[in-house]
Design an enzyme around this catalytic site. Structure first.
Site, PDB file in Angstrom:
ATOM      1  N   LYS A 239       0.829  -1.206   0.000  1.00 41.75           N
ATOM      2  CA  LYS A 239       0.000   0.000   0.000  1.00 41.75           C
ATOM      3  C   LYS A 239       0.870   1.266   0.000  1.00 41.75           C
ATOM      4  O   LYS A 239       2.075   1.209   0.258  1.00 41.75           O
ATOM      5  CB  LYS A 239      -0.924  -0.027   1.225  1.00 41.75           C
ATOM      6  CG  LYS A 239      -1.915  -1.216   1.232  1.00 41.75           C
ATOM      7  CD  LYS A 239      -2.843  -1.135   2.435  1.00 41.75           C
ATOM      8  CE  LYS A 239      -3.832  -2.292   2.461  1.00 41.75           C
ATOM      9  NZ  LYS A 239      -4.817  -2.149   3.566  1.00 41.75           N
TER      10      LYS A 239
ATOM     11  N   TYR B 268     -12.392  -1.850  -3.737  1.00 43.43           N
ATOM     12  CA  TYR B 268     -12.860  -2.158  -2.380  1.00 43.43           C
ATOM     13  C   TYR B 268     -14.387  -2.105  -2.276  1.00 43.43           C
ATOM     14  O   TYR B 268     -14.922  -1.860  -1.189  1.00 43.43           O
ATOM     15  CB  TYR B 268     -12.236  -1.183  -1.381  1.00 43.43           C
ATOM     16  CG  TYR B 268     -10.819  -1.542  -0.939  1.00 43.43           C
ATOM     17  CD1 TYR B 268     -10.581  -2.669  -0.147  1.00 43.43           C
ATOM     18  CD2 TYR B 268      -9.730  -0.753  -1.288  1.00 43.43           C
ATOM     19  CE1 TYR B 268      -9.302  -3.000   0.282  1.00 43.43           C
ATOM     20  CE2 TYR B 268      -8.435  -1.074  -0.864  1.00 43.43           C
ATOM     21  CZ  TYR B 268      -8.239  -2.197  -0.073  1.00 43.43           C
ATOM     22  OH  TYR B 268      -6.971  -2.518   0.357  1.00 43.43           O
TER      23      TYR B 268
ATOM     24  N   ASN C  64      -1.781  -0.113   7.059  1.00 43.76           N
ATOM     25  CA  ASN C  64      -1.226  -1.390   7.500  1.00 43.76           C
ATOM     26  C   ASN C  64      -0.389  -2.090   6.429  1.00 43.76           C
ATOM     27  O   ASN C  64      -0.263  -3.301   6.423  1.00 43.76           O
ATOM     28  CB  ASN C  64      -2.341  -2.285   8.062  1.00 43.76           C
ATOM     29  CG  ASN C  64      -3.455  -2.513   7.060  1.00 43.76           C
ATOM     30  OD1 ASN C  64      -3.317  -2.168   5.891  1.00 43.76           O
ATOM     31  ND2 ASN C  64      -4.541  -3.108   7.503  1.00 43.76           N
TER      32      ASN C  64
ATOM     33  N   HIS D   4      -1.986  -5.489   1.485  1.00 38.82           N
ATOM     34  CA  HIS D   4      -3.303  -6.080   1.240  1.00 38.82           C
ATOM     35  C   HIS D   4      -3.086  -7.514   0.756  1.00 38.82           C
ATOM     36  O   HIS D   4      -2.127  -7.781   0.048  1.00 38.82           O
ATOM     37  CB  HIS D   4      -4.051  -5.310   0.140  1.00 38.82           C
ATOM     38  CG  HIS D   4      -5.246  -6.058  -0.390  1.00 38.82           C
ATOM     39  ND1 HIS D   4      -6.486  -5.976   0.212  1.00 38.82           N
ATOM     40  CD2 HIS D   4      -5.364  -6.944  -1.413  1.00 38.82           C
ATOM     41  CE1 HIS D   4      -7.323  -6.785  -0.446  1.00 38.82           C
ATOM     42  NE2 HIS D   4      -6.669  -7.375  -1.430  1.00 38.82           N
TER      43      HIS D   4
ATOM     44  N   GLU E 160      -9.790  -9.804  -7.778  1.00 37.83           N
ATOM     45  CA  GLU E 160      -8.711  -8.827  -7.550  1.00 37.83           C
ATOM     46  C   GLU E 160      -7.579  -8.980  -8.550  1.00 37.83           C
ATOM     47  O   GLU E 160      -6.997  -7.986  -8.998  1.00 37.83           O
ATOM     48  CB  GLU E 160      -8.195  -8.967  -6.109  1.00 37.83           C
ATOM     49  CG  GLU E 160      -9.243  -8.538  -5.088  1.00 37.83           C
ATOM     50  CD  GLU E 160      -8.799  -8.689  -3.644  1.00 37.83           C
ATOM     51  OE1 GLU E 160      -9.573  -8.313  -2.751  1.00 37.83           O
ATOM     52  OE2 GLU E 160      -7.670  -9.189  -3.394  1.00 37.83           O
TER      53      GLU E 160
HETATM   54  P1  ADP Z   1      -7.756  -6.972   5.464  1.00 39.41           P
HETATM   55  O1  ADP Z   1      -6.933  -5.955   4.709  1.00 39.41           O
HETATM   56  O2  ADP Z   1      -6.996  -7.573   6.612  1.00 39.41           O
HETATM   57  O3  ADP Z   1      -8.379  -8.006   4.575  1.00 39.41           O
HETATM   58  P2  ADP Z   1     -10.396  -5.756   5.638  1.00 39.41           P
HETATM   59  O4  ADP Z   1     -10.672  -6.399   4.327  1.00 39.41           O
HETATM   60  O5  ADP Z   1     -11.362  -5.992   6.752  1.00 39.41           O
HETATM   61  O6  ADP Z   1      -8.939  -6.157   6.178  1.00 39.41           O
HETATM   62  O7  ADP Z   1     -10.290  -4.183   5.438  1.00 39.41           O
HETATM   63  C1  ADP Z   1      -9.653  -3.635   4.314  1.00 39.41           C
HETATM   64  C2  ADP Z   1      -8.767  -2.505   4.759  1.00 39.41           C
HETATM   65  O8  ADP Z   1      -9.570  -1.443   5.273  1.00 39.41           O
HETATM   66  C3  ADP Z   1      -7.782  -2.822   5.892  1.00 39.41           C
HETATM   67  O9  ADP Z   1      -6.595  -3.472   5.465  1.00 39.41           O
HETATM   68  C4  ADP Z   1      -7.513  -1.442   6.458  1.00 39.41           C
HETATM   69  O10 ADP Z   1      -6.577  -0.721   5.645  1.00 39.41           O
HETATM   70  C5  ADP Z   1      -8.880  -0.787   6.328  1.00 39.41           C
HETATM   71  N1  ADP Z   1      -9.660  -0.956   7.553  1.00 39.41           N
HETATM   72  C6  ADP Z   1     -10.365  -2.041   7.947  1.00 39.41           C
HETATM   73  N2  ADP Z   1     -10.977  -1.854   9.130  1.00 39.41           N
HETATM   74  C7  ADP Z   1     -10.635  -0.610   9.525  1.00 39.41           C
HETATM   75  C8  ADP Z   1     -10.927   0.207  10.659  1.00 39.41           C
HETATM   76  N3  ADP Z   1     -11.703  -0.258  11.637  1.00 39.41           N
HETATM   77  N4  ADP Z   1     -10.389   1.441  10.718  1.00 39.41           N
HETATM   78  C9  ADP Z   1      -9.604   1.924   9.716  1.00 39.41           C
HETATM   79  N5  ADP Z   1      -9.301   1.217   8.606  1.00 39.41           N
HETATM   80  C10 ADP Z   1      -9.788  -0.032   8.519  1.00 39.41           C
HETATM   81 MG    MG Z   2      -9.816  -7.817   3.090  1.00 37.52          MG
END
Ligand code: ADP
Ligand code: MG
Length: 140
Positions: A10, A50, A113, A116, A127
């Site tokens: 990211k 997304y 974070n 992805h 994707e």
């Molecule tokens: P992952 O990336 O672990 O699959 P998700 O698909 O649930 O997680 O969410 C997609 C992305 O949205 C996350 O990687 C993060 O960047 C963001 N995100 C998810 N939940 C939150 C939250 N509660 N607050 C801020 N950003 C979030």
């Molecule tokens: Mg996800």
């Protein structure tokens, strides 16, 4: 069973110079990179990518962030690569991520974070198709 997954480094990972660090971990874990490029998503593209998160409280912030700078997108191939990649990444919330995972070591908040990874064969297919055509998937 051999499968494929989409990985994204990211914009926070790019800005902080973590491309090599993330790729090193994939290579050392035996995940093969079968396609890779750098992209700068528009806000519209981030919303499309997304789309399943539309309506969530974090959707606007997430799509602003993902369109704020370049990302590196990759297709990884290996046995059980979807689960193995997510193990290397760590939990979505870095504070809950296991020691030694990418997110535990490098994430700076819940949104930023670093990586992805697809979460199922169905999302992996969507994707991968979103970013790569057949010619770009070099195979192994
Ligand atoms: P992952 O990336 O672990 O699959 P998700 O698909 O649930 O997680 O969410 C997609 C992305 O949205 C996350 O990687 C993060 O960047 C963001 N995100 C998810 N939940 C939150 C939250 N509660 N607050 C801020 N950003 C979030
Ligand atoms: Mg996800």
């Amino acid at each position: 069973m051999k499968e494929r997954t989409l990985s994204i480094i990211k914009p926070d990972g790019i800005a902080r110079g973590l491309i090599g660090e993330v790729i090193k971990r994939f290579e050392q874990a035996g995940l093969k990179i079968v396609a890779m490029k750098m992209v700068r998503m528009s806000k519209e593209q981030a919303k499309e990518f997304y789309a399943v998160h539309k309506g969530r409280s974090y959707f606007e912030g997430l799509t602003d962030f993902m369109s704020s700078g370049p990302s590196v997108v990759m297709v990884l191939e290996a046995d059980d690569v979807i689960a193995r990649n997510r193990e290397l990444m760590g939990a979505t919330n870095y504070e809950e991520a296991a020691e030694g995972t990418i997110r535990r070591e490098f994430a700076t908040n819940e949104r930023r974070n670093v990586v992805h990874g697809s979460d199922s064969p169905e999302t992996a297919e969507f994707e991968i198709d979103y970013f790569f055509n057949a010619v770009e998937l070099v195979g192994t």
